[in-house]
Design a protein around this motif. Structure first.
Motif, mmCIF file in Angstrom:
data_model
loop_
_atom_site.group_PDB
_atom_site.id
_atom_site.type_symbol
_atom_site.label_atom_id
_atom_site.label_comp_id
_atom_site.label_asym_id
_atom_site.label_seq_id
_atom_site.Cartn_x
_atom_site.Cartn_y
_atom_site.Cartn_z
ATOM 1 N N GLY A 22 0.853 -1.174 0.000
ATOM 2 C CA GLY A 22 0.000 0.000 0.000
ATOM 3 C C GLY A 22 0.893 1.229 0.000
ATOM 4 O O GLY A 22 1.940 1.247 0.650
ATOM 5 N N VAL A 23 0.520 2.243 -0.751
ATOM 6 C CA VAL A 23 1.347 3.443 -0.891
ATOM 7 C C VAL A 23 0.667 4.621 -0.218
ATOM 8 O O VAL A 23 -0.520 4.870 -0.446
ATOM 9 C CB VAL A 23 1.590 3.773 -2.389
ATOM 10 C CG1 VAL A 23 2.422 5.029 -2.528
ATOM 11 C CG2 VAL A 23 2.237 2.593 -3.099
ATOM 12 N N LEU A 24 1.411 5.340 0.624
ATOM 13 C CA LEU A 24 0.912 6.539 1.272
ATOM 14 C C LEU A 24 1.772 7.726 0.859
ATOM 15 O O LEU A 24 3.000 7.648 0.914
ATOM 16 C CB LEU A 24 0.967 6.409 2.798
ATOM 17 C CG LEU A 24 -0.010 5.431 3.423
ATOM 18 C CD1 LEU A 24 0.600 4.053 3.494
ATOM 19 C CD2 LEU A 24 -0.376 5.893 4.798
ATOM 20 N N VAL A 25 1.127 8.796 0.436
ATOM 21 C CA VAL A 25 1.814 10.045 0.130
ATOM 22 C C VAL A 25 1.248 11.091 1.073
ATOM 23 O O VAL A 25 0.030 11.258 1.168
ATOM 24 C CB VAL A 25 1.627 10.459 -1.341
ATOM 25 C CG1 VAL A 25 2.221 11.840 -1.585
ATOM 26 C CG2 VAL A 25 2.268 9.434 -2.267
ATOM 27 N N ASP A 26 2.124 11.743 1.796
ATOM 28 C CA ASP A 26 1.726 12.742 2.796
ATOM 29 C C ASP A 26 0.743 12.144 3.804
ATOM 30 O O ASP A 26 -0.200 12.791 4.249
ATOM 31 C CB ASP A 26 1.143 13.977 2.120
ATOM 32 C CG ASP A 26 2.152 14.664 1.211
ATOM 33 O OD1 ASP A 26 3.363 14.588 1.511
ATOM 34 O OD2 ASP A 26 1.741 15.269 0.210
ATOM 35 N N GLY A 27 0.944 10.849 4.134
ATOM 36 C CA GLY A 27 0.135 10.172 5.128
ATOM 37 C C GLY A 27 -1.222 9.684 4.648
ATOM 38 O O GLY A 27 -1.988 9.121 5.429
ATOM 39 N N LYS A 28 -1.518 9.845 3.359
ATOM 40 C CA LYS A 28 -2.820 9.436 2.819
ATOM 41 C C LYS A 28 -2.645 8.317 1.800
ATOM 42 O O LYS A 28 -1.756 8.388 0.953
ATOM 43 C CB LYS A 28 -3.515 10.621 2.154
ATOM 44 C CG LYS A 28 -3.807 11.735 3.122
ATOM 45 C CD LYS A 28 -4.401 12.926 2.418
ATOM 46 C CE LYS A 28 -4.599 14.033 3.447
ATOM 47 N NZ LYS A 28 -4.764 15.324 2.850
ATOM 48 N N PRO A 29 -3.502 7.277 1.867
ATOM 49 C CA PRO A 29 -3.413 6.189 0.887
ATOM 50 C C PRO A 29 -3.681 6.699 -0.526
ATOM 51 O O PRO A 29 -4.635 7.437 -0.754
ATOM 52 C CB PRO A 29 -4.508 5.219 1.316
ATOM 53 C CG PRO A 29 -4.963 5.647 2.662
ATOM 54 C CD PRO A 29 -4.567 7.075 2.838
#
Length: 101
Positions: A22-29
C-alpha cells in the motif's frame, strides 16, 4: 502544474516480501503496488513524504521535493539480506525499504 512520484516494486535477488504494497503520500493512501510493477502518482510541486506498507510492516517515511514537471523515482523492495530479514521479525520497520533512484 504537476509533478510525478514514480514507484517501482522490483528486487534484485531473493525477495522476502512478495505481497502488495500500500502506498501513502503525505500520510494518505494513494494506491497499491504489486511485485514487478510501477505506478505513477501525480503530486503537486513541493515537499512531500512517501511510505509503503505491507500488512504490519511499514517502511521508513521518506521525504522528497519536486518541482513542476519533475519525476521523483523510488524502488521499493523487501529486505533480502539474511541478517536484516531475521531482524525484521523483531523490528518490523526494517522489513520494507524505499531507495531513491
Amino acid at each position: 502544474m504537476s509533478a510525478t512520484l514514480k514507484l517501482t516494486h522490483k528486487t534484485i535477488g531473493v525477495e522476502v516480501r512478495r505481497g502488495t504494497y500500500g502506498v501513502l503520500v503525505d500520510g494518505k493512501p494513494v494506491g497499491s503496488l504489486e511485485l514487478n510493477q510501477s505506478i505513477d502518482i501525480p503530486v503537486i510541486p513541493g515537499h512531500h513524504t512517501v511510505q509503503v506498507r505491507e500488512g504490519r510492516n511499514t517502511s521508513r517515511t521518506k521525504t522528497f521535493d519536486v518541482v513542476d514537471g519533475e519525476t521523483a523515482s523510488y524502488r521499493c523492495s523487501g529486505k533480502s539480506i539474511l541478517p536484516v530479514f531475521l531482524l525484521s521479525f523483531l523490528v518490523p520497520s526494517l522489513a520494507l525499504s524505499l531507495k531513491r533512484e
